[in-house]
Design a protein around this motif. Structure first.
Motif, PDB file in Angstrom:
ATOM      1  N   MET A   9      17.651 -42.659   5.044  1.00 21.62           N
ATOM      2  CA  MET A   9      18.442 -42.849   6.251  1.00 21.62           C
ATOM      3  C   MET A   9      19.159 -41.554   6.570  1.00 21.62           C
ATOM      4  SD  MET A   9      19.756 -46.842   6.030  1.00 21.62           S
ATOM      5  CE  MET A   9      21.393 -46.449   5.713  1.00 21.62           C
ATOM      6  N   ALA A  57      22.147 -39.139   8.368  1.00 23.29           N
ATOM      7  CA  ALA A  57      23.611 -39.179   8.376  1.00 23.29           C
ATOM      8  C   ALA A  57      24.124 -39.914   9.609  1.00 23.29           C
ATOM      9  CB  ALA A  57      24.170 -37.765   8.328  1.00 23.29           C
ATOM     10  N   THR A  66      22.682 -42.414  11.182  1.00 20.71           N
ATOM     11  CA  THR A  66      22.488 -43.846  10.970  1.00 20.71           C
ATOM     12  C   THR A  66      23.594 -44.411  10.087  1.00 20.71           C
ATOM     13  OG1 THR A  66      20.101 -43.560  11.145  1.00 20.71           O
ATOM     14  CG2 THR A  66      20.879 -45.594  10.145  1.00 20.71           C
ATOM     15  N   ILE A  67      23.945 -43.680   9.072  1.00 22.72           N
ATOM     16  CA  ILE A  67      25.016 -44.125   8.175  1.00 22.72           C
ATOM     17  C   ILE A  67      26.348 -44.141   8.911  1.00 22.72           C
ATOM     18  CG2 ILE A  67      26.307 -43.510   6.089  1.00 22.72           C
ATOM     19  CD1 ILE A  67      23.617 -42.453   4.964  1.00 22.72           C
ATOM     20  N   ASP A  68      26.584 -43.135   9.772  1.00 23.92           N
ATOM     21  CA  ASP A  68      27.829 -43.105  10.555  1.00 23.92           C
ATOM     22  C   ASP A  68      27.913 -44.295  11.500  1.00 23.92           C
ATOM     23  OD1 ASP A  68      28.583 -40.766   9.322  1.00 23.92           O
ATOM     24  OD2 ASP A  68      27.932 -39.460  10.970  1.00 23.92           O
ATOM     25  N   PHE A 109      26.393 -47.240  11.156  1.00 21.87           N
ATOM     26  CA  PHE A 109      26.590 -48.436  10.345  1.00 21.87           C
ATOM     27  C   PHE A 109      28.038 -48.537   9.864  1.00 21.87           C
ATOM     28  CE2 PHE A 109      26.541 -50.708   6.273  1.00 21.87           C
ATOM     29  CZ  PHE A 109      26.058 -51.931   6.711  1.00 21.87           C
ATOM     30  N   THR A 110      28.614 -47.418   9.444  1.00 20.80           N
ATOM     31  CA  THR A 110      30.004 -47.396   8.982  1.00 20.80           C
ATOM     32  C   THR A 110      30.951 -47.775  10.117  1.00 20.80           C
ATOM     33  OG1 THR A 110      29.461 -45.675   7.387  1.00 20.80           O
ATOM     34  CG2 THR A 110      31.787 -45.971   7.909  1.00 20.80           C
TER      35      THR A 110
END
Length: 50
Positions: free
Chosen positions: A1, A3, A5-7, A9-10
């Motif tokens: 994934m 960065a 995508t993670i941001d 989701f977060t």
């Protein structure tokens, strides 16, 4: 994934946990729902008259 995508989701989890996402969604849906109900009532009434 990635960065990004993670941001995303977060941010989604944070907004959901704080309740802000629910409030913003309700504020967005409210005018749509009111307009839909008004259009349904007016359209039905005009359809019956005509």
């Amino acid at each position: 994934m990635s960065a990004a995508t993670i941001d995303v989701f977060t941010a989604f989890v944070t907004l959901t946990a704080s309740g802000e996402l629910v409030r913003a969604t309700a504020q967005t849906i409210w005018p749509f729902a009111v307009g839909l109900v008004v259009a349904f009532i007016v359209g039905t009434a005009l359809g019956l008259v005509l």
